[in-house]
Enzyme design. Sequence first.
Site, mmCIF file in Angstrom:
data_model
loop_
_atom_site.group_PDB
_atom_site.id
_atom_site.type_symbol
_atom_site.label_atom_id
_atom_site.label_comp_id
_atom_site.label_asym_id
_atom_site.label_seq_id
_atom_site.Cartn_x
_atom_site.Cartn_y
_atom_site.Cartn_z
ATOM 1 N N ASP A 108 -31.149 -24.557 -21.550
ATOM 2 C CA ASP A 108 -32.267 -24.205 -20.965
ATOM 3 C C ASP A 108 -32.671 -22.955 -20.169
ATOM 4 O O ASP A 108 -33.583 -22.418 -20.179
ATOM 5 C CB ASP A 108 -33.071 -25.426 -20.875
ATOM 6 C CG ASP A 108 -33.578 -26.339 -21.915
ATOM 7 O OD1 ASP A 108 -32.573 -27.045 -21.911
ATOM 8 O OD2 ASP A 108 -34.479 -26.101 -22.400
ATOM 9 N N ASN A 114 -29.783 -28.195 -18.720
ATOM 10 C CA ASN A 114 -29.980 -28.746 -20.202
ATOM 11 C C ASN A 114 -30.488 -30.264 -19.914
ATOM 12 O O ASN A 114 -30.742 -30.602 -18.783
ATOM 13 C CB ASN A 114 -28.675 -28.476 -20.659
ATOM 14 C CG ASN A 114 -28.856 -28.791 -22.091
ATOM 15 O OD1 ASN A 114 -29.681 -28.224 -22.916
ATOM 16 N ND2 ASN A 114 -27.980 -29.700 -22.993
ATOM 17 N N LYS A 115 -30.898 -30.724 -21.131
ATOM 18 C CA LYS A 115 -31.368 -31.865 -21.168
ATOM 19 C C LYS A 115 -30.971 -33.163 -20.444
ATOM 20 O O LYS A 115 -29.532 -33.041 -20.301
ATOM 21 C CB LYS A 115 -31.416 -32.307 -22.902
ATOM 22 C CG LYS A 115 -32.115 -33.699 -23.054
ATOM 23 C CD LYS A 115 -33.604 -33.686 -22.629
ATOM 24 C CE LYS A 115 -34.419 -32.619 -22.954
ATOM 25 N NZ LYS A 115 -35.767 -32.409 -22.290
ATOM 26 N N ALA A 135 -35.357 -24.569 -26.078
ATOM 27 C CA ALA A 135 -35.641 -23.432 -25.095
ATOM 28 C C ALA A 135 -35.803 -22.246 -26.252
ATOM 29 O O ALA A 135 -36.821 -21.552 -25.879
ATOM 30 C CB ALA A 135 -34.422 -23.140 -24.293
ATOM 31 N N GLN A 162 -34.768 -36.696 -28.840
ATOM 32 C CA GLN A 162 -34.368 -35.556 -29.797
ATOM 33 C C GLN A 162 -33.105 -35.655 -30.497
ATOM 34 O O GLN A 162 -32.788 -35.401 -31.542
ATOM 35 C CB GLN A 162 -33.967 -34.500 -28.955
ATOM 36 C CG GLN A 162 -35.505 -33.688 -28.118
ATOM 37 C CD GLN A 162 -35.447 -34.522 -26.769
ATOM 38 O OE1 GLN A 162 -34.874 -35.545 -26.360
ATOM 39 N NE2 GLN A 162 -36.099 -33.583 -25.879
HETATM 40 C C1 LIG Z 1 -31.382 -24.877 -28.334
HETATM 41 S S1 LIG Z 1 -31.425 -25.284 -26.606
HETATM 42 C C2 LIG Z 1 -32.431 -26.575 -26.980
HETATM 43 C C3 LIG Z 1 -32.678 -27.345 -25.499
HETATM 44 O O1 LIG Z 1 -33.962 -27.765 -25.354
HETATM 45 C C4 LIG Z 1 -34.046 -29.087 -25.201
HETATM 46 O O2 LIG Z 1 -34.866 -29.564 -24.281
HETATM 47 P P1 LIG Z 1 -36.434 -30.086 -24.826
HETATM 48 O O3 LIG Z 1 -36.235 -30.774 -26.209
HETATM 49 O O4 LIG Z 1 -36.960 -30.843 -23.784
HETATM 50 O O5 LIG Z 1 -37.123 -28.846 -25.101
HETATM 51 C C5 LIG Z 1 -32.601 -29.513 -24.730
HETATM 52 O O6 LIG Z 1 -32.560 -29.237 -23.361
HETATM 53 C C6 LIG Z 1 -31.759 -28.745 -25.761
HETATM 54 O O7 LIG Z 1 -30.532 -28.501 -25.063
#
Ligand SMILES: CSC[C@H]1O[C@H](OP(=O)(O)O)[C@H](O)[C@@H]1O
Length: 358
Positions: free
Chosen positions: A246, A256-257, A56, A205
């Site tokens: 997010d 969130n994820k 995010a 991730q």
């Molecule tokens: C530091 S917040 C990162 C947050 O973003 C990730 O999503 P994505 O990898 O799809 O951009 C995930 O929700 C994380 O918690």
Amino acid sequence: MRDRLLAAEKVKAIDWRDGALHLLDQRVLPFEENWIAYTSAAGVAEAIRSMVVRGAPAIGISAAYGIVLAARARIAEGGDWYASLEEDFMLLADSRPTAVNLFWALNRMHDRLDRLKENADPLAALEAEAIAIHESDREANLTMAQLGVDLIRKHQGNAQAILTHCNTGALATGGFGTALGVIRAAFIEGMVERVYADETRPWLQGSRLTAWELANEGIPVTLNADSAAAHIMKTKGVTWVIVGADRITANGDVANKIGTYQLAVNAMHHGVRFMVVAPSSTIDMNLASGDDIPIEERDGAELLEVGGKRVGADVEAFNPVFDVTPADLIDAIVTEKGIVERPDTAKMAQLMCRKRLH
Ligand SMILES: CSC[C@H]1O[C@H](OP(=O)(O)O)[C@H](O)[C@@H]1O
């Protein structure tokens, strides 16, 4: 503690230099460390959409630099650059729907533009604003890391084992990390025996990014399947689940994820405390609850393939990449403005009235 944290900053995902935005391509980590240079808003929008850069805060910072690149191109084109720049704002805003940091950063860049003084240099002003957004996120990371450590000390003294989800480290932010920043700081303070990192299907991730960040710093990390998280909470002495966000709504619900919601349900069942760490740029007071958060659905191919190799039968795949954890499953939300324990609408409103602590 701040100096110890600064000394621990090793990885970065975003580098603004020589008038171009350089992004570490997170699609190929940890196997390749490949930087890609961007000189257009369209390129940055595609980098966000295709997750060259993700996380995010990192998305918001990248979009801010994307506006600098766009303004430079529009001014060079001549004509009414201010009007034509709206197209670039929309292009970047359309790149991903859930992380509110993207829209927060774009609004801040637009606001800077609207506040330009007569005869001011728009490019210099926009570049300074984007750099300020980047630097303020880095500072927020350091403040949240210290606050998160204090919270762990308050409840546990020492955090034996922590479980985390997705990647919330230097690769997802402007610097030290959000949830992973707290975990890094707790390790530096001798308060972490082991970090369990969910692999975080389908984009991995956790196994590709979080495990890489922690292993590079000698932080004891064990990778686990997402489906093993409840068993680990039950059998491995986990005291905290610490995750990022997010989008956080006015009542404290957290997007969130995907997989975060079930972690919170399991944490509640097993008496494990649940901490969300996110800068205030992740808080959307315009949304009353998590029911209103747009949840990104990505191509089902991300589920059916790993590393370009087919791993599933030829069926339809449903791939929502975020979920919403209700506030009543969250023990604490840690921001750079302070901590909200047992979040609710009144507490979130009070938080947003506070100044940053550092
Ligand atoms: C530091 S917040 C990162 C947050 O973003 C990730 O999503 P994505 O990898 O799809 O951009 C995930 O929700 C994380 O918690």
